[in-house]
Design an enzyme around this catalytic site. Structure first.
Site, PDB file in Angstrom:
ATOM      1  CG  ASN A   9      -1.717   1.105   1.208  1.00  0.00           C
ATOM      2  OD1 ASN A   9      -1.778   2.121   0.265  1.00  0.00           O
ATOM      3  ND2 ASN A   9      -2.564   0.962   1.992  1.00  0.00           N
ATOM      4  CG  HIS A 175     -12.655   4.696   3.045  1.00  0.00           C
ATOM      5  ND1 HIS A 175     -12.816   5.584   3.274  1.00  0.00           N
ATOM      6  CD2 HIS A 175     -10.917   4.204   3.131  1.00  0.00           C
ATOM      7  CE1 HIS A 175     -11.152   6.443   3.842  1.00  0.00           C
ATOM      8  NE2 HIS A 175     -10.532   5.744   3.476  1.00  0.00           N
ATOM      9  NE  ARG A 235      -7.583  12.858   2.924  1.00  0.00           N
ATOM     10  CZ  ARG A 235      -8.719  11.145   3.057  1.00  0.00           C
ATOM     11  NH1 ARG A 235      -9.356  11.715   1.876  1.00  0.00           N
ATOM     12  NH2 ARG A 235      -7.760  10.290   3.802  1.00  0.00           N
TER      13      ARG A 235
END
Ligand code: AMP
Length: 392
Positions: A9, A175, A235
Site C-alpha cells: 500500500n 475506501h 481533509r
C-alpha cells in the site's frame, strides 16, 4: 517452502507491507516504511509482534520494498512469493473487481492519474517497482473505487453538464477495500443483517460512510475525490463549491494552494488548530478542539441520515477505522441523536468495545468491526494465482 503473497500500500511518503501465508487470515509479518526519502525508517513485525531486523535503501519506495523483502527472506530463507497485491486508489468507472496487471492495464491506470493526482502516481510507482524487482510474479491491483461500481446513476453523478459525466467526472466513492471486508464479515457472521440495509462508517484519518444493501454499495459520502463527505484528519469533507470560487477570485489562490488547504490543512486539524488526531483532541481541553469533535460528530449524524434515506431505511450501523473502532465517546455521541431511526446503544457494551454495541431492544443493530484492507488485497492476490476461488 514458505509460500506467501505480499500486499503493498504505497502512499506519498509511506509504504505499508504485509506478508500473508498461502491460506489463512493472519499475516506472517507486517510493516511500515515511513518518511520514505532521506529520513526513511522501516519497521517490520512478525505475527507475534516481534521486531524483524530491517535495513536498506529507504530513499525510494522501490528501495523500501526491496529492503522489506530482503528482511523477510532473511527470516524465511525458503520464501516463495506467489503474487503481489497492490492497493490502488482509482480503477475508473468500470472496474468492479481486482485485476492482474499487464502493460495495457498499467497504461489504462496511468490515464486515471488526473482523477487522483495525489495517490494514483504513488500506487502505480509501487507496482512498477514490484514488477522490476520480481519479474514474473503476478501483480494484482485492488481498487478503492471498485466496491462502489454498483451505484445507481443518481448516486454516480453531479448535476453538471452531461459531457463532464461522460469524461469521468463522477462520484466514484473510495475506501472500497474496507467496505468489501466489512460486507464479507457481515455475510459471514450476521447474514440477516448483510441481506438488509447497512450504513458502514469508516472513521479514521480518512473518513467516509457507505450505504450497502444486500452486500452491494448503493451510495457513498465520498465522490469524485477522497475529499467529499465527512471531515477527516486534515481533509475538509464537503464544502460549498462557492468557497473555492471565492478563494480563487478574491484571494488569488492557485489550484495547488487550494489543494493543499483542502487535503492538508482542513478537517479536524483546521478546525481545532491543534491536531488531526482524534485521541489528541479528546484529551485536549480547548474550545476549538471540542468544536472540531462537535463538527465531526454532527456531520457523521447527518450522513447516517442521508445514507439511510438513500437505502430506504436502516437495519444496521457498523463502525470501523481507527476512530470507529476505538473512540467510545465519538460512537456514543453519533448514536445519541439517531434514536429516531431505531438506534440505541448499550453504554456498557460500547465502553467494552464489544462487537455488538446496540441495546438488546433496539430496532437497529450497531456493530464495531475492525476492518482489514490488507486481507482483502491478500485474498485477491491468492485468487489471481488460483489459490482460492475468489475473483481477481
Ligand atoms: P486510522 O486512519 O484508521 O488509522 O485512524 C486514525 C485515527 O484513529 C486517529 O484520529 C486516531 O486518533 C484515532 N484513534 C485511534 N485510537 C483511538 C482511541 N483509542 N480513541 C480515539 N481515537 C483513536
Amino acid at each position: 517452502m514458505t509460500r506467501a503473497v505480499l500486499t503493498l500500500n504505497a502512499g506519498s511518503s509511506s509504504l505499508k507491507v504485509a506478508l500473508f501465508p498461502e491460506a489463512g487470515d493472519l499475516p506472517l509479518a507486517t510493516g511500515l516504511a515511513d518518511k520514505v526519502g532521506p529520513d526513511g525508517v522501516l519497521h517490520l513485525k512478525d505475527a507475534a509482534g516481534g521486531t524483524i531486523a530491517a535495513a536498506g535503501d529507504l530513499t525510494t519506495h522501490a528501495g523500501a520494498m526491496e529492503a522489506a523483502i530482503a528482511s523477510f527472506r532473511a527470516q524465511w530463507p525458503d520464501l516463495d512469493l506467489l503474487a503481489i497485491g497492490h492497493r490502488v486508489v482509482h480503477g475508473g468507472a468500470d472496474r468492479a473487481a481486482p485485476v492482474t496487471v499487464d502493460d495495457a492495464v498499467l497504461t489504462d491506470l496511468e490515464r486515471l492519474a488526473p482523477f487522483a493526482p495525489l495517490h494514483q502516481p504513488h500506487n502505480l510507482a509501487g507496482i512498477r517497482a514490484a514488477i522490476d524487482a520480481f519479474p514474473g510474479v503476478p501483480q494484482v491491483a485492488c481498487f478503492d473505487t471498485a466496491f462502489h461500481r454498483s451505484h445507481p446513476f443518481v448516486n454516480d453523478t453531479f448535476a453538471l453538464p452531461r459531457a463532464l459525466y461522460d469524461e469521468g467526472v463522477r462520484r466514484y466513492g473510495f475506501h472500497g477495500l474496507s467496505y468489501d471486508y466489512i460486507a464479507g464479515e457481515l455475510a459471514r457472521t450476521a447474514p440477516h443483517l448483510a441481506e438488509g440495509r447497512v450504513v458502514v462508517a469508516h472513521l479514521g484519518n480518512g473518513a467516509s460512510m457507505c450505504g450497502i444493501q444486500n452486500g452491494r454499495s448503493v451510495a457513498s459520502t465520498m465522490g469524485f475525490s477522497a475529499l467529499d463527505g465527512l471531515p477527516m484528519g486534515t481533509r475538509s469533507g464537503q464544502v460549498d463549491p462557492g468557497v473555492l470560487l471565492y478563494l480563487m477570485d478574491q484571494k488569488g489562490m492557485s489550484a495547488g494552494q487550494i489543494s493543499d488547504l483542502l487535503y492538508k490543512q482542513s478537517g479536524l486539524l483546521g478546525l481545532s488548530g491543534l491536531s488531526n488526531d482524534m485521541r489528541t483532541l479528546e484529551a485536549a481541553n480547548t474550545p476549538h478542539a471540542a468544536e472540531a469533535i462537535d463538527y465531526f460528530v454532527f456531520r457523521c449524524q447527518r450522513e447516517v441520515g442521508a445514507l439511510a434515506a438513500a437505502l430506504g431505511g436502516i437495519d444496521a450501523l457498523v463502525f470501523c477505522g481507527g476512530i470507529g473502532e476505538n473512540s467510545r465517546q465519538v460512537r456514543a455521541r453519533i448514536c445519541e441523536r439517531l434514536g429516531w431511526m431505531g438506534i440505541e446503544i448499550d453504554h456498557a457494551k460500547n465502553a467494552g468495545n464489544d462487537r455488538v454495541i446496540s441495546s438488546d431492544l433496539a430496532r437497529t443493530s450497531v456493530l464495531v468491526i475492525p476492518t482489514n484492507e490488507e486481507l482483502v488485497i491478500a485474498r485477491a492476490a491468492r485468487a489471481a494465482v488460483g489459490l482460492t476461488k475468489e475473483a481477481a
